[in-house]
Scaffold this motif. Structure first.
Motif, PDB file in Angstrom:
ATOM      1  N   GLY A  47      -5.420   7.973   0.102  1.00  0.00           N
ATOM      2  CA  GLY A  47      -4.713   8.355  -1.047  1.00  0.00           C
ATOM      3  C   GLY A  47      -5.232   9.759  -1.533  1.00  0.00           C
ATOM      4  O   GLY A  47      -5.971  10.151  -1.521  1.00  0.00           O
TER       5      GLY A  47
ATOM      6  N   VAL B 294      -6.874   3.384   5.257  1.00  0.00           N
ATOM      7  CA  VAL B 294      -6.125   3.771   4.148  1.00  0.00           C
ATOM      8  C   VAL B 294      -6.133   5.370   3.241  1.00  0.00           C
ATOM      9  O   VAL B 294      -7.351   5.322   2.998  1.00  0.00           O
ATOM     10  CB  VAL B 294      -6.008   2.622   3.059  1.00  0.00           C
ATOM     11  CG1 VAL B 294      -5.235   2.898   1.834  1.00  0.00           C
ATOM     12  CG2 VAL B 294      -5.621   1.402   3.924  1.00  0.00           C
TER      13      VAL B 294
ATOM     14  N   LEU C 109       0.890  -1.224   0.198  1.00  0.00           N
ATOM     15  CA  LEU C 109       0.071  -0.017  -0.103  1.00  0.00           C
ATOM     16  C   LEU C 109       0.973   1.386  -0.124  1.00  0.00           C
ATOM     17  O   LEU C 109       0.769   2.226  -0.830  1.00  0.00           O
ATOM     18  CB  LEU C 109      -0.744  -0.065   1.323  1.00  0.00           C
ATOM     19  CG  LEU C 109      -2.020  -0.966   1.198  1.00  0.00           C
ATOM     20  CD1 LEU C 109      -2.665  -1.062   2.590  1.00  0.00           C
ATOM     21  CD2 LEU C 109      -2.998  -0.678  -0.032  1.00  0.00           C
TER      22      LEU C 109
ATOM     23  N   ARG D  81       0.151   5.249  -0.986  1.00  0.00           N
ATOM     24  CA  ARG D  81      -0.952   5.439  -0.151  1.00  0.00           C
ATOM     25  C   ARG D  81      -0.119   5.722   1.293  1.00  0.00           C
ATOM     26  O   ARG D  81       0.974   5.403   1.742  1.00  0.00           O
ATOM     27  CB  ARG D  81      -2.003   4.137   0.321  1.00  0.00           C
ATOM     28  CG  ARG D  81      -2.383   3.522  -0.991  1.00  0.00           C
ATOM     29  CD  ARG D  81      -3.421   4.453  -1.712  1.00  0.00           C
ATOM     30  NE  ARG D  81      -4.214   3.797  -2.600  1.00  0.00           N
ATOM     31  CZ  ARG D  81      -5.054   4.560  -3.414  1.00  0.00           C
ATOM     32  NH1 ARG D  81      -4.799   5.744  -3.548  1.00  0.00           N
ATOM     33  NH2 ARG D  81      -6.083   3.751  -4.057  1.00  0.00           N
TER      34      ARG D  81
END
Length: 209
Positions: free
Chosen positions: A206, A204, A131, A136
């Motif tokens: 982004g 998470v 990730l 991210r």
């Protein structure tokens, strides 16, 4: 994790208190947070309001770091805290605050800031390198003693840090309650000990959906 290449995102750092250099004194109780001379920068209306919120806004500090990394600016902690309360990501109680509540927070981060945001109640440590390599940033639930790599924390979770990089041997974090000169910015947490602190959940983030 040695098969993953090293990567470090150039994320700006924010402590959850207005004065990062005073974090050790505030956490130890040697200094009341209300005596932080930079409290007005927090957006609070009084030192007392600042002190109450500053102990609870590790998640907001993580969001501020992400916003400054991807968008170049961020509101004050109190402005973001008010929006998170309205979004249901924090719930005020007479004796405290519930949150950060991941699902409404992720929905808020997408709606308000145009970020990719995913609540991950199950986020294995083995997923983290891929990730991070994909660009991210990860808000991870850890025990606050991760700032000193204490050998035996009483439990996992309870505090949010921002994963900003990885190496074959370490996770790199920005810790909102870390200590200057060691555990605030790009603090290295060995993969071998991460499980002592990490609750296996987080959010998470982004730049794009």
């Amino acid at each position: 994790m040695a098969d993953h290449p090293a990567i470090q995102h150039a994320v700006p750092y924010h402590a959850q208190w207005a004065s990062p250099d005073l974090v050790p004194a505030i956490i130890s109780g040697a200094m009341d947070a209300a005596d932080d001379p930079l409290w007005p920068k927090y957006g609070a209306e009084s030192p007392e309001e600042y002190a109450w919120w500053s102990w609870r806004l590790c998640g907001v500090a993580c969001l501020r770091m992400a916003l400054e990394f991807w968008q170049g600016t961020s509101p004050t902690p109190m402005a973001l805290a008010a929006e998170c309360v309205e979004a249901g990501a924090y719930v005020r109680r007479d004796d405290g605050l519930d949150g950060l509540i991941y699902a409404p927070f992720a929905a808020y981060a997408e709606r308000r800031w145009g970020l990719y945001a995913e609540s991950r109640p199950g986020l294995p440590a083995t997923d983290i390198p891929e990730l991070v390599a994909a660009g991210r940033l990860l808000m991870l639930s850890v025990h606050p003693s991760i700032r000193e790599l204490d050998a035996s924390p009483p439990r996992r979770g309870g505090h949010l840090v921002l994963a900003v990089g990885v190496t074959g041997e370490h996770l790199l974090i920005h810790n909102p309650s870390g200590f200057p000169g060691g555990s605030q910015q790009f603090a290295r947490v060995p993969w071998a000990v991460l499980d002592r602190y990490y609750a296996g959940r987080g959010v998470v983030l982004g730049r794009e959906p």
